[in-house]
Design an enzyme around this catalytic site. Structure first.
Site, PDB file in Angstrom:
ATOM      1  N   ASP A   8       1.126  -0.922  -0.033  1.00 32.06           N
ATOM      2  CA  ASP A   8       0.118  -0.099   0.011  1.00 32.06           C
ATOM      3  C   ASP A   8       0.765   1.169  -0.016  1.00 32.06           C
ATOM      4  OD1 ASP A   8      -2.342   1.583   0.509  1.00 32.06           O
ATOM      5  OD2 ASP A   8      -1.690   1.821   2.511  1.00 32.06           O
ATOM      6  N   LEU A   9       0.330   2.230  -0.427  1.00 40.66           N
ATOM      7  CA  LEU A   9       1.311   3.481  -0.344  1.00 40.66           C
ATOM      8  C   LEU A   9       1.081   4.523   0.954  1.00 40.66           C
ATOM      9  CD1 LEU A   9       3.269   5.526  -2.227  1.00 40.66           C
ATOM     10  CD2 LEU A   9       1.304   6.479  -3.082  1.00 40.66           C
ATOM     11  N   ASP A  10      -0.149   5.274   0.742  1.00 38.78           N
ATOM     12  CA  ASP A  10      -0.441   6.005   2.004  1.00 38.78           C
ATOM     13  C   ASP A  10      -0.379   5.407   3.196  1.00 38.78           C
ATOM     14  OD1 ASP A  10      -0.901   8.137  -0.016  1.00 38.78           O
ATOM     15  OD2 ASP A  10      -2.729   7.334  -0.225  1.00 38.78           O
ATOM     16  N   THR A  16       1.412  10.469   3.864  1.00 34.30           N
ATOM     17  CA  THR A  16       0.446  11.295   2.947  1.00 34.30           C
ATOM     18  C   THR A  16      -0.803  11.607   3.856  1.00 34.30           C
ATOM     19  OG1 THR A  16       0.045   9.527   1.492  1.00 34.30           O
ATOM     20  CG2 THR A  16       1.256  11.168   0.513  1.00 34.30           C
ATOM     21  N   LYS A  44      -8.828   6.479   6.064  1.00 30.63           N
ATOM     22  CA  LYS A  44      -7.481   5.793   5.907  1.00 30.63           C
ATOM     23  C   LYS A  44      -7.716   4.602   4.945  1.00 30.63           C
ATOM     24  CE  LYS A  44      -4.284   7.718   9.051  1.00 30.63           C
ATOM     25  NZ  LYS A  44      -3.469   7.478  10.233  1.00 30.63           N
ATOM     26  N   SER A 114      -2.355   0.359  -4.380  1.00 28.17           N
ATOM     27  CA  SER A 114      -3.067   1.606  -3.643  1.00 28.17           C
ATOM     28  C   SER A 114      -4.395   1.825  -4.164  1.00 28.17           C
ATOM     29  CB  SER A 114      -2.098   2.759  -3.971  1.00 28.17           C
ATOM     30  OG  SER A 114      -2.764   3.786  -3.448  1.00 28.17           O
ATOM     31  N   ALA A 115      -5.087   2.589  -3.285  1.00 26.84           N
ATOM     32  CA  ALA A 115      -6.402   3.082  -3.594  1.00 26.84           C
ATOM     33  C   ALA A 115      -6.307   4.373  -4.390  1.00 26.84           C
ATOM     34  CB  ALA A 115      -7.499   3.153  -2.382  1.00 26.84           C
ATOM     35  N   LYS A 145     -10.694  -1.201  -1.651  1.00 26.03           N
ATOM     36  CA  LYS A 145     -10.442  -2.254  -0.619  1.00 26.03           C
ATOM     37  C   LYS A 145     -11.678  -2.251   0.423  1.00 26.03           C
ATOM     38  CE  LYS A 145      -5.680  -0.962  -0.987  1.00 26.03           C
ATOM     39  NZ  LYS A 145      -4.459  -0.480  -0.489  1.00 26.03           N
ATOM     40  N   GLU A 169       0.266  -3.394   4.674  1.00 27.62           N
ATOM     41  CA  GLU A 169      -0.674  -2.423   4.987  1.00 27.62           C
ATOM     42  C   GLU A 169      -0.841  -1.676   6.184  1.00 27.62           C
ATOM     43  OE1 GLU A 169      -3.632  -0.832   3.784  1.00 27.62           O
ATOM     44  OE2 GLU A 169      -3.639  -1.613   1.881  1.00 27.62           O
ATOM     45  N   ASP A 170      -1.458  -0.302   6.131  1.00 27.79           N
ATOM     46  CA  ASP A 170      -1.844   0.339   7.414  1.00 27.79           C
ATOM     47  C   ASP A 170      -3.085   0.520   7.811  1.00 27.79           C
ATOM     48  OD1 ASP A 170      -2.097   2.239   5.411  1.00 27.79           O
ATOM     49  OD2 ASP A 170      -2.199   3.675   6.701  1.00 27.79           O
TER      50      ASP A 170
HETATM   51  C1  BG6 Z   1      -6.040   5.780  -0.101  1.00 26.04           C
HETATM   52  C2  BG6 Z   1      -5.730   6.677   1.020  1.00 26.04           C
HETATM   53  O1  BG6 Z   1      -4.600   5.421  -0.279  1.00 26.04           O
HETATM   54  O2  BG6 Z   1      -6.170   6.652  -0.941  1.00 26.04           O
HETATM   55  C3  BG6 Z   1      -7.274   7.291   1.500  1.00 26.04           C
HETATM   56  O3  BG6 Z   1      -5.334   5.924   2.303  1.00 26.04           O
HETATM   57  C4  BG6 Z   1      -7.393   7.948   0.017  1.00 26.04           C
HETATM   58  O4  BG6 Z   1      -7.206   8.137   2.580  1.00 26.04           O
HETATM   59  C5  BG6 Z   1      -7.388   7.074  -1.142  1.00 26.04           C
HETATM   60  O5  BG6 Z   1      -8.631   8.620   0.208  1.00 26.04           O
HETATM   61  C6  BG6 Z   1      -7.662   7.755  -2.551  1.00 26.04           C
HETATM   62  O6  BG6 Z   1      -6.853   8.479  -2.667  1.00 26.04           O
HETATM   63  P1  BG6 Z   1      -6.817   9.898  -3.859  1.00 26.04           P
HETATM   64  O7  BG6 Z   1      -5.399  10.234  -3.944  1.00 26.04           O
HETATM   65  O8  BG6 Z   1      -7.175   9.083  -5.042  1.00 26.04           O
HETATM   66  O9  BG6 Z   1      -7.835  10.780  -3.560  1.00 26.04           O
HETATM   67 MG    MG Z   2      -2.708   3.203   3.454  1.00 24.08          MG
END
Ligand code: BG6
Ligand code: MG
Length: 220
Positions: A8-10, A16, A44, A114-115, A145, A169-170
């Site tokens: 996962d990224l964020d 972020t 998150k 990542s989402a 997810k 993952e966090d």
């Molecule tokens: C996830 C974050 O990685 O991405 C969420 O944990 C975030 O908080 C989601 O809403 C979507 O991100 P983005 O950058 O497409 O708005």
């Molecule tokens: Mg995350």
């Protein structure tokens, strides 16, 4: 035998969450209510539009059309982009770079799951994009997810079966997605939130892949 790591990224590779929070808080202020750090925990791992729905629920804002919601999400994303386009390699979380380079040297494949639709920009800005064999982000998946789609696409892209993959993952929703994908998982953060993960670590600082791999095989 683990052949691939899906990250996962964020909140796992970069922090972020603070930028998402500042941008959502600004939107809440425009709408006339306060959005707390505590409320932000609920966002998150959740997609952008699902995050907006939670924010509006927190502020008791119920009268917005689909078009207005899209405009609000775009506005928030514009503010978020102002932050992330200024990110530097110093914002990579401690231990992450060493861990990724070590995996690479051992021949373990690396993918992003990542989402976020902004994942590509962030990887480029912090300079770790070349380390990834496959990147699956919010532009490539239809289901957020805890649906396993993002990790199954990653495994398919790497040509490694789910049983040979481990997810980092966090967010609880991300650990659930890994379980549904038939993959082992490393929770990065607090064991209270990540109880369902195969193993939990507080972060990557000092973490050695052989130790982690051994712990995961023992807890199967
Ligand atoms: C996830 C974050 O990685 O991405 C969420 O944990 C975030 O908080 C989601 O809403 C979507 O991100 P983005 O950058 O497409 O708005
Ligand atoms: Mg995350």
């Amino acid at each position: 035998m683990i052949k691939a790591c899906l990250f996962d990224l964020d909140g796992v590779l970069v922090d972020t969450a603070k930028y998402h929070y500042l941008a959502w808080k600004r939107l809440a202020e425009e709408l006339g209510f306060y959005f707390s750090v505590h409320d932000n925990e609920r966002l998150k791992g959740i997609s952008r539009m699902a995050s907006l729905d939670i924010l509006l629920e927190v502020g008791n804002v119920a009268d917005k059309s689909a078009k207005e919601k899209l405009e609000m999400a775009d506005k928030k994303n514009g503010w978020y982009l102002d932050y992330i386009t200024k990110m530097t390699p110093e914002e990579i979380l401690p231990g992450v770079q060493d861990f990724l380079h070590d995996l690479k040297s051992r021949g373990v494949k690396i993918a992003l799951g990542s989402a976020s639709k902004n994942a590509g920009i962030i990887l480029d800005r912090v300079g770790i994009a070349p380390l990834f064999d496959v990147v699956v982000d919010g532009n490539k998946v239809a289901n957020a997810k805890p649906d396993p789609e993002v990790f199954l696409l990653g495994a398919r892209g790497l040509d490694i079966p789910p049983s040979g993959c481990v997810v980092f993952e966090d967010a609880a929703a991300g650990i659930e997605a890994a379980i549904r994908a038939g993959m082992r998982s490393v929770g990065v953060g607090s064991p209270d939130i990540l109880q369902r993960a195969t193993v939990v670590i507080p972060g990557f600082d000092g973490v050695q892949w052989p130790d982690l791999e051994l712990k995961m095989s023992l807890s199967l």
